[in-house]
Design a protein around this motif. Structure first.
Motif, PDB file in Angstrom:
ATOM      1  N   LEU A  19       0.833  -1.206   0.000  1.00 15.76           N
ATOM      2  CA  LEU A  19       0.000   0.000   0.000  1.00 15.76           C
ATOM      3  C   LEU A  19       0.866   1.253   0.000  1.00 15.76           C
ATOM      4  O   LEU A  19       0.554   2.239  -0.690  1.00 15.76           O
ATOM      5  N   ALA A  20       1.982   1.226   0.731  1.00 15.14           N
ATOM      6  CA  ALA A  20       2.880   2.382   0.763  1.00 15.14           C
ATOM      7  C   ALA A  20       3.486   2.670  -0.608  1.00 15.14           C
ATOM      8  O   ALA A  20       3.882   3.805  -0.885  1.00 15.14           O
ATOM      9  N   GLY A  21       3.563   1.668  -1.461  1.00 14.39           N
ATOM     10  CA  GLY A  21       4.157   1.849  -2.780  1.00 14.39           C
ATOM     11  C   GLY A  21       3.171   2.208  -3.876  1.00 14.39           C
ATOM     12  O   GLY A  21       3.553   2.282  -5.051  1.00 14.39           O
ATOM     13  N   ARG A  22       1.918   2.447  -3.519  1.00 13.40           N
ATOM     14  CA  ARG A  22       0.911   2.770  -4.535  1.00 13.40           C
ATOM     15  C   ARG A  22       1.160   4.132  -5.171  1.00 13.40           C
ATOM     16  O   ARG A  22       1.758   5.025  -4.569  1.00 13.40           O
ATOM     17  N   ALA A  23       0.616   4.273  -6.359  1.00 10.45           N
ATOM     18  CA  ALA A  23       0.711   5.546  -7.073  1.00 10.45           C
ATOM     19  C   ALA A  23      -0.200   6.587  -6.426  1.00 10.45           C
ATOM     20  O   ALA A  23      -1.213   6.230  -5.803  1.00 10.45           O
ATOM     21  N   PRO A  24       0.127   7.880  -6.546  1.00 12.37           N
ATOM     22  CA  PRO A  24      -0.669   8.927  -5.895  1.00 12.37           C
ATOM     23  C   PRO A  24      -2.136   8.936  -6.301  1.00 12.37           C
ATOM     24  O   PRO A  24      -2.990   9.368  -5.514  1.00 12.37           O
ATOM     25  N   HIS A  25      -2.469   8.467  -7.514  1.00 13.30           N
ATOM     26  CA  HIS A  25      -3.855   8.512  -7.972  1.00 13.30           C
ATOM     27  C   HIS A  25      -4.607   7.220  -7.660  1.00 13.30           C
ATOM     28  O   HIS A  25      -5.780   7.098  -7.990  1.00 13.30           O
ATOM     29  N   ARG A  26      -3.953   6.246  -6.997  1.00 13.43           N
ATOM     30  CA  ARG A  26      -4.599   4.989  -6.627  1.00 13.43           C
ATOM     31  C   ARG A  26      -4.331   4.682  -5.153  1.00 13.43           C
ATOM     32  O   ARG A  26      -3.707   3.681  -4.826  1.00 13.43           O
ATOM     33  N   PRO A  27      -4.807   5.510  -4.253  1.00 16.60           N
ATOM     34  CA  PRO A  27      -4.372   5.377  -2.868  1.00 16.60           C
ATOM     35  C   PRO A  27      -5.051   4.255  -2.081  1.00 16.60           C
ATOM     36  O   PRO A  27      -4.464   3.719  -1.150  1.00 16.60           O
ATOM     37  N   GLY A  28      -6.298   3.912  -2.396  1.00 22.68           N
ATOM     38  CA  GLY A  28      -7.054   3.064  -1.477  1.00 22.68           C
ATOM     39  C   GLY A  28      -7.384   3.853  -0.221  1.00 22.68           C
ATOM     40  O   GLY A  28      -6.946   4.994  -0.055  1.00 22.68           O
ATOM     41  N   THR A  29      -8.187   3.289   0.683  1.00 17.13           N
ATOM     42  CA  THR A  29      -8.445   4.030   1.921  1.00 17.13           C
ATOM     43  C   THR A  29      -7.302   3.773   2.904  1.00 17.13           C
ATOM     44  O   THR A  29      -6.712   2.698   2.904  1.00 17.13           O
ATOM     45  N   PRO A  30      -6.960   4.745   3.725  1.00 13.49           N
ATOM     46  CA  PRO A  30      -5.748   4.650   4.563  1.00 13.49           C
ATOM     47  C   PRO A  30      -5.920   3.668   5.716  1.00 13.49           C
ATOM     48  O   PRO A  30      -7.005   3.576   6.309  1.00 13.49           O
ATOM     49  N   PRO A  31      -4.875   2.948   6.078  1.00 14.24           N
ATOM     50  CA  PRO A  31      -4.950   2.023   7.214  1.00 14.24           C
ATOM     51  C   PRO A  31      -4.760   2.683   8.577  1.00 14.24           C
ATOM     52  O   PRO A  31      -5.048   2.074   9.595  1.00 14.24           O
ATOM     53  N   PHE A  32      -4.254   3.925   8.588  1.00 13.70           N
ATOM     54  CA  PHE A  32      -4.007   4.634   9.847  1.00 13.70           C
ATOM     55  C   PHE A  32      -4.769   5.958   9.809  1.00 13.70           C
ATOM     56  O   PHE A  32      -4.563   6.773   8.912  1.00 13.70           O
ATOM     57  N   LEU A  33      -5.630   6.161  10.802  1.00 13.43           N
ATOM     58  CA  LEU A  33      -6.479   7.352  10.827  1.00 13.43           C
ATOM     59  C   LEU A  33      -6.259   8.137  12.106  1.00 13.43           C
ATOM     60  O   LEU A  33      -6.304   7.587  13.212  1.00 13.43           O
ATOM     61  N   ILE A  34      -6.014   9.444  11.945  1.00 15.99           N
ATOM     62  CA  ILE A  34      -6.043  10.381  13.073  1.00 15.99           C
ATOM     63  C   ILE A  34      -7.412  11.045  13.058  1.00 15.99           C
ATOM     64  O   ILE A  34      -7.782  11.718  12.085  1.00 15.99           O
ATOM     65  N   LEU A  35      -8.181  10.855  14.103  1.00 14.94           N
ATOM     66  CA  LEU A  35      -9.529  11.401  14.187  1.00 14.94           C
ATOM     67  C   LEU A  35      -9.620  12.334  15.384  1.00 14.94           C
ATOM     68  O   LEU A  35      -9.459  11.912  16.530  1.00 14.94           O
ATOM     69  N   PHE A  36      -9.851  13.616  15.100  1.00 17.94           N
ATOM     70  CA  PHE A  36     -10.094  14.589  16.162  1.00 17.94           C
ATOM     71  C   PHE A  36     -11.534  14.390  16.614  1.00 17.94           C
ATOM     72  O   PHE A  36     -12.466  14.850  15.972  1.00 17.94           O
ATOM     73  N   ILE A  37     -11.693  13.693  17.712  1.00 18.32           N
ATOM     74  CA  ILE A  37     -13.008  13.226  18.120  1.00 18.32           C
ATOM     75  C   ILE A  37     -13.882  14.358  18.661  1.00 18.32           C
ATOM     76  O   ILE A  37     -15.110  14.260  18.692  1.00 18.32           O
ATOM     77  N   ASN A  38     -13.249  15.441  19.071  1.00 16.88           N
ATOM     78  CA  ASN A  38     -13.981  16.630  19.517  1.00 16.88           C
ATOM     79  C   ASN A  38     -13.025  17.818  19.537  1.00 16.88           C
ATOM     80  O   ASN A  38     -11.822  17.669  19.322  1.00 16.88           O
TER      81      ASN A  38
END
Length: 382
Positions: A19-38
């Motif tokens: 996944l880290a080696g994918r092209a910029p236009h074919r990212p897929g959804t990210p495996p690591f998410l930073i979510l500002f919960i509030n």
């Protein structure tokens, strides 16, 4: 038994490396998410880079966060931020959503530790999920009592954080999936404070197994705060690495820590990417108001109240930003983005391993006794 434990990790590592080696236009959804919960916070920290967006009235609703979850694929790690995350009433409900639907197995939560009872209730609720493998609470601490309380604009802030530690330690004794960490943001002003703090935590908090260091970044609330001299930052990290060596032995991810710190200091020194950044492929950020970004250093690309996550993530603007990042037109020292850029790029992993001499074990006996608090000197580590 060894194969049963090692094979899933190998398959996971291979999948994320691809996944880290994918092209910029074919990212897929990210495996690591930073979510500002509030955005709600009870402190006024001088180093806060999110200070202009605190205590808003437009935080995403539970229903909007549920829609975000439906639009994402498999998530490996969920990093929850704020505001003060444990002030979110639906904290556990939101965590369960991402665990059950997106397969989250690890959750990391930085907190100022002000609310022991709320924290305990939320953590115990989340730990009822059997699929969750790790829940790390990271107490954000800046120095000893007088300094920390003043820096945070809250009398008794450190005492309340220690009270929260004690309550969490009681849970950890029953459920080792809960881990308790400390994180200190280092500036040019609090190096000596953190040196005293780390010894205090090591003695006072026996179930705390990690003290992380971060370099101040972003548009901080107090614009006079500067980053530390990198030589002193490295000395402080070396000292902490030796002091906490015994605690770190069994911690998940401890082998990456010296590689991360080595890459971080060289990035700050050279003011360019040392490890090619994979933000936008491996990481995404969703802010409390629904803004979506590839990282915390670039402006958001869109808002979930106007477009879906996938529409924003797969947009031409997002692809262009990924190409800019790949061309090393930016750099930062944010650990959340640095570590996957090291771990899931084989050449960078090898380079950081040798650069940091990561095979060397820490040794508490190598650290000399601390000088009085007024001294700004660093001990010589043999």
């Amino acid at each position: 038994m060894w194969v049963a434990q090692f094979l899933p990790r190998l398959l996971r590592h291979t999948r994320l490396t691809r996944l880290a080696g994918r092209a910029p236009h074919r990212p897929g959804t990210p495996p690591f998410l930073i979510l500002f919960i509030n955005s709600i916070c009870n402190q006024t920290c001088e180093h806060c880079f999110y200070w202009q967006n605190l205590n808003r009235r437009d935080d995403l609703t539970v229903e909007e966060l549920d829609a975000l979850s439906r639009d994402l694929g498999r998530l490996e790690i969920l990093n929850l931020s704020g505001g003060e995350p444990f002030l979110r009433n639906e904290f556990a409900q939101i965590c369960r959503t991402f665990i059950q639907r997106n397969g989250v197995e690890q959750i990391y939560v930085p907190t100022n530790g002000s609310f022991a009872n709320r924290t305990v209730k939320a953590v115990e609720d989340v730990l009822r999920e059997p699929r969750l493998k790790l829940f790390a609470v990271e107490l954000s601490l800046d120095g000893m009592h007088a300094y920390h309380d003043r820096f945070r604009g809250m009398p008794g802030a450190l005492d309340r954080a220690i009270e929260t530690y004690d309550a969490l330690a009681a849970i950890q004794r029953r459920d080792p999936r809960l881990r308790i960490h400390a994180i200190s943001t280092v500036t040019s002003q609090n190096l000596a404070e953190v040196r005293h703090l780390t010894r205090f935590l090591l003695e006072r908090c026996p179930l705390m197994d990690h003290h992380n260091l971060a370099i101040i970044r972003g548009d901080r609330k107090n614009p006079t705060l500067a980053g530390p001299a990198l030589e002193h930052y490295q000395q402080l990290y070396d000292e902490i690495r030796h002091l906490w060596a015994t605690r770190e032995q069994q911690r998940f991810g401890s082998v990456v820590e010296p590689m991360l710190q080595w890459t971080k200091t060289r990035t700050a020194e050279r003011k360019r990417q040392v490890a090619p950044c994979k933000a936008g492929l491996l990481n995404a950020v969703v802010y409390s108001n629904g803004d979506v970004g590839v990282c915390e250093s670039h402006a958001p690309l869109g808002n979930l109240r106007q477009r879906s996550f996938r529409a924003i993530w797969n947009s031409p603007e997002a692809a262009a930003l990924r190409r800019s990042i790949a061309a090393r037109q930016c750099w930062c020292t944010n650990e959340v983005f640095l570590w996957p850029s090291i771990v899931y790029q084989p050449a960078q992993l090898v380079r950081a391993w040798f650069g940091a001499r990561a095979w060397r074990k820490g040794d508490p006996s190598r650290v000399q006794p601390l000088q009085p608090a007024s001294s700004g000197q660093f001990p010589i580590i043999g």
